[in-house]
Design a protein around this motif. Structure first.
Motif, mmCIF file in Angstrom:
data_model
loop_
_atom_site.group_PDB
_atom_site.id
_atom_site.type_symbol
_atom_site.label_atom_id
_atom_site.label_comp_id
_atom_site.label_asym_id
_atom_site.label_seq_id
_atom_site.Cartn_x
_atom_site.Cartn_y
_atom_site.Cartn_z
ATOM 1 N N TRP A 4 0.832 -1.198 0.000
ATOM 2 C CA TRP A 4 0.000 0.000 0.000
ATOM 3 C C TRP A 4 0.875 1.259 0.000
ATOM 4 O O TRP A 4 0.578 2.237 -0.679
ATOM 5 C CB TRP A 4 -0.919 -0.020 1.223
ATOM 6 N N PRO A 19 -9.793 3.662 2.364
ATOM 7 C CA PRO A 19 -8.934 2.481 2.454
ATOM 8 C C PRO A 19 -7.555 2.847 2.990
ATOM 9 O O PRO A 19 -7.093 3.987 2.838
ATOM 10 C CB PRO A 19 -8.857 1.987 1.009
ATOM 11 N N SER A 20 -6.923 1.878 3.616
ATOM 12 C CA SER A 20 -5.595 2.085 4.194
ATOM 13 C C SER A 20 -4.830 0.763 4.176
ATOM 14 O O SER A 20 -5.405 -0.285 3.875
ATOM 15 C CB SER A 20 -5.717 2.592 5.630
ATOM 16 N N ALA A 65 -4.114 -0.923 6.578
ATOM 17 C CA ALA A 65 -4.707 -1.805 7.582
ATOM 18 C C ALA A 65 -5.873 -2.623 7.044
ATOM 19 O O ALA A 65 -6.171 -3.691 7.582
ATOM 20 C CB ALA A 65 -5.160 -0.994 8.791
ATOM 21 N N ASP A 66 -6.549 -2.140 5.990
ATOM 22 C CA ASP A 66 -7.732 -2.873 5.543
ATOM 23 C C ASP A 66 -7.729 -3.257 4.067
ATOM 24 O O ASP A 66 -8.713 -3.805 3.575
ATOM 25 C CB ASP A 66 -9.008 -2.111 5.896
ATOM 26 N N ALA A 76 -6.542 -5.760 1.403
ATOM 27 C CA ALA A 76 -5.982 -7.117 1.350
ATOM 28 C C ALA A 76 -4.904 -7.244 0.278
ATOM 29 O O ALA A 76 -3.943 -8.008 0.445
ATOM 30 C CB ALA A 76 -7.099 -8.128 1.099
ATOM 31 N N ARG A 115 -10.489 -4.688 -0.739
ATOM 32 C CA ARG A 115 -10.776 -4.691 0.694
ATOM 33 C C ARG A 115 -11.685 -5.891 0.950
ATOM 34 O O ARG A 115 -12.655 -6.098 0.214
ATOM 35 C CB ARG A 115 -11.490 -3.397 1.063
ATOM 36 N N TYR A 116 -11.374 -6.656 1.992
ATOM 37 C CA TYR A 116 -12.226 -7.798 2.322
ATOM 38 C C TYR A 116 -13.371 -7.323 3.204
ATOM 39 O O TYR A 116 -13.159 -6.670 4.227
ATOM 40 C CB TYR A 116 -11.423 -8.883 3.034
ATOM 41 N N LYS A 119 -11.303 -1.126 -4.603
ATOM 42 C CA LYS A 119 -11.021 0.220 -4.117
ATOM 43 C C LYS A 119 -9.888 0.841 -4.925
ATOM 44 O O LYS A 119 -8.955 0.163 -5.332
ATOM 45 C CB LYS A 119 -10.592 0.200 -2.636
#
Length: 160
Positions: free
Chosen positions: A8, A39-40, A42-43, A45, A64-65, A74
């Motif tokens: 990311w 989104p970041s 951390a989230d 996938a 993103r899951y 995203k």
């Protein structure tokens, strides 16, 4: 052209996402039109960057899951000079391949009413409009789509 999974925080990925957000801000006339949690690292996938033959990063997309086998596309973006080249479809199919490999059963996405080009692209790519989900529920300018992975469709990416 090649598509690679990147972190990311990858600088080229971050630059593409910044270009995508600037374009969205221009279309909607607001610096932040994200209805939900942005989104970041951390989230997300998985995040992918597409490179033209000279190695320049020209497109991206992430997943993103959401749970229960469902993922969300995203930050899908292709630089304007590369639109219409088939690159967006290759990125999308790459995301689908990755999701299918994780055992996910469908992908969802949100786009907006000021993005008719995106709506055309996703519907041509097999996505169907669904009721708004999650943070997009009740947001009139948000349009949500989904594509279930069924046995009737081969999700192999054209780049592989």
């Amino acid at each position: 052209m090649k598509i690679e999974q990147v972190a990311w925080a990858d600088p080229e990925a971050a630059a593409l996402r910044a270009r995508q957000r600037a374009e969205i801000a221009e279309r909607y006339g607001t610096p932040d039109s994200e209805p939900g949690v942005a989104p970041s690292a951390a989230d997300i996938a998985a995040f992918f960057v597409a490179y033209e033959n000279g190695g320049t990063a020209v497109g991206c997309g992430g997943l993103r899951y959401l749970g229960e086998g469902i993922g969300e596309v995203k930050r899908m973006y292709v630089a304007p000079p590369w639109r219409g080249s088939g690159m967006a479809l290759q990125i999308l199919r790459g995301l689908e391949d990755w999701a299918l490999g994780q055992g996910w059963t469908s992908l969802r996405l949100e786009t907006g009413d000021a993005q008719p080009d995106a709506v055309r692209f996703y519907t041509r790519s097999g996505y169907e409009r669904i009721p708004n989900f999650g943070a997009y529920t009740g947001v009139e300018s948000s349009w949500c789509f989904e594509r279930p992975f069924g046995s009737d469709r081969n999700f192999a990416s054209p780049t592989r």
